[in-house]
Design a protein around this motif. Sequence first.
Motif, PDB file in Angstrom:
ATOM      1  N   LYS A 144      14.817  17.431  -6.876  1.00  0.00           N
ATOM      2  CA  LYS A 144      16.445  18.034  -6.657  1.00  0.00           C
ATOM      3  C   LYS A 144      17.235  18.383  -8.001  1.00  0.00           C
ATOM      4  O   LYS A 144      18.147  19.099  -8.046  1.00  0.00           O
ATOM      5  CB  LYS A 144      17.161  17.079  -5.690  1.00  0.00           C
ATOM      6  N   PHE A 149      18.694  22.864  -4.006  1.00  0.00           N
ATOM      7  CA  PHE A 149      18.845  23.280  -2.502  1.00  0.00           C
ATOM      8  C   PHE A 149      17.388  23.309  -1.823  1.00  0.00           C
ATOM      9  O   PHE A 149      17.130  24.044  -0.718  1.00  0.00           O
ATOM     10  CB  PHE A 149      19.655  24.684  -2.577  1.00  0.00           C
ATOM     11  N   SER A 150      16.487  22.585  -2.473  1.00  0.00           N
ATOM     12  CA  SER A 150      15.245  22.605  -1.991  1.00  0.00           C
ATOM     13  C   SER A 150      14.875  21.264  -1.407  1.00  0.00           C
ATOM     14  O   SER A 150      14.925  20.257  -2.034  1.00  0.00           O
ATOM     15  CB  SER A 150      14.095  22.973  -2.862  1.00  0.00           C
ATOM     16  N   THR A 152      15.550  19.138   2.613  1.00  0.00           N
ATOM     17  CA  THR A 152      16.620  18.444   3.540  1.00  0.00           C
ATOM     18  C   THR A 152      16.228  17.117   3.934  1.00  0.00           C
ATOM     19  O   THR A 152      15.313  16.956   4.262  1.00  0.00           O
ATOM     20  CB  THR A 152      16.676  19.568   4.631  1.00  0.00           C
ATOM     21  N   SER A 166      21.433  17.478   5.889  1.00  0.00           N
ATOM     22  CA  SER A 166      21.931  17.728   4.614  1.00  0.00           C
ATOM     23  C   SER A 166      21.131  18.209   3.393  1.00  0.00           C
ATOM     24  O   SER A 166      19.797  17.732   3.410  1.00  0.00           O
ATOM     25  CB  SER A 166      22.873  16.698   3.889  1.00  0.00           C
ATOM     26  N   LYS A 167      21.452  19.284   2.633  1.00  0.00           N
ATOM     27  CA  LYS A 167      20.598  19.530   1.435  1.00  0.00           C
ATOM     28  C   LYS A 167      20.824  18.329   0.236  1.00  0.00           C
ATOM     29  O   LYS A 167      20.065  18.250  -0.781  1.00  0.00           O
ATOM     30  CB  LYS A 167      21.136  20.909   0.818  1.00  0.00           C
ATOM     31  N   THR A 168      21.740  17.467   0.313  1.00  0.00           N
ATOM     32  CA  THR A 168      22.021  16.418  -0.343  1.00  0.00           C
ATOM     33  C   THR A 168      21.138  15.374   0.294  1.00  0.00           C
ATOM     34  O   THR A 168      20.885  15.353   1.415  1.00  0.00           O
ATOM     35  CB  THR A 168      23.325  15.978  -0.458  1.00  0.00           C
ATOM     36  N   GLU A 217      26.210  24.283   3.798  1.00  0.00           N
ATOM     37  CA  GLU A 217      25.063  23.624   3.700  1.00  0.00           C
ATOM     38  C   GLU A 217      24.013  24.645   3.632  1.00  0.00           C
ATOM     39  O   GLU A 217      22.930  24.338   2.786  1.00  0.00           O
ATOM     40  CB  GLU A 217      24.674  22.528   4.473  1.00  0.00           C
ATOM     41  N   LEU A 219      22.329  25.432   6.263  1.00  0.00           N
ATOM     42  CA  LEU A 219      21.239  24.858   7.333  1.00  0.00           C
ATOM     43  C   LEU A 219      21.985  25.312   8.716  1.00  0.00           C
ATOM     44  O   LEU A 219      22.752  24.698   9.307  1.00  0.00           O
ATOM     45  CB  LEU A 219      21.370  23.335   7.038  1.00  0.00           C
ATOM     46  N   SER A 244       8.125  19.982   1.357  1.00  0.00           N
ATOM     47  CA  SER A 244       9.491  20.956   1.021  1.00  0.00           C
ATOM     48  C   SER A 244       9.223  22.450   1.102  1.00  0.00           C
ATOM     49  O   SER A 244       8.124  22.577   0.758  1.00  0.00           O
ATOM     50  CB  SER A 244      10.361  20.456  -0.200  1.00  0.00           C
TER      51      SER A 244
END
Length: 269
Positions: A144, A149-150, A152, A166-168, A217, A219, A244
């Motif tokens: 990351k 943003f790759s 989840t 979340s992407k975090t 997000e 998503l 991913s």
Amino acid sequence: MSLLVVIPARAASSRLPRKPLRLIAGRTLLHRTIAMARAAIGTRADVALTVASDDDAIADHARAAGCDAVMTDSAIATGSGRALAAAQAQSSPPRFVVNLQGDSPFQPEGALGAVIAALQGGAPVATPVISLDWPALDALREHKTRSPFSGTTCARAPDGHALWFSKTIIPAIRNEDKLRETDPRSPVWRHVGLYGYALDALERFEACPPTVLENLEGLEQLRLLELGIPVMTVAVDPPRFDSSGIDTEADISRVEALIAVYGDPTPPL
């Protein structure tokens, strides 16, 4: 047919234009996804497979692999919307629809079967997750730094129901050093880009506009949670490759490097 597996494959992509036709170690992303889906479906007579696209060249590329393809409106912005359009184009509607994201060709082997089982067990929506050990979490954090943003992650309840995506990387981990000493698994679950829906749940989802948090997000599954539609997460074993999605040129280079070292996991068409 009681279940339709749909591979959405649109031409537009802000980060990787015409993504389904991009080559990964000599095979296109779309042909890899079709091959993976066929291997997972096997000989099940109650499951059909189709590609849903807005681009003639992509649809023809699917048909060249012997896969059915349905043309869908280019105005459809999400994979779930394209999956619903493909379901509605069938001569008889399926009971269940699986959105097998076309940019995730290296799915865990048992993911599709686990999602189908959850749907048949009564879940309105089902999706797979992978428990990360500490080295896998470290690798995700490093990844990351290059592609934020790759990939989840998912926070889930003890019974498997999703609390958030979340992407975090969630959850934040207080006293991580101590936890590493006592548990070989981290508390982080990584989401696999595969969704199964009862048809009525998918129709309800698509009838509602995108939500603010969904847009922030990027998503679409967050809309389900905000609508109060339960999402059952099913734990699956990790694949040979990092699961991913393929979103950037860096992702293609990473996967090609893995193939060079470990061999190609995609079965023949």
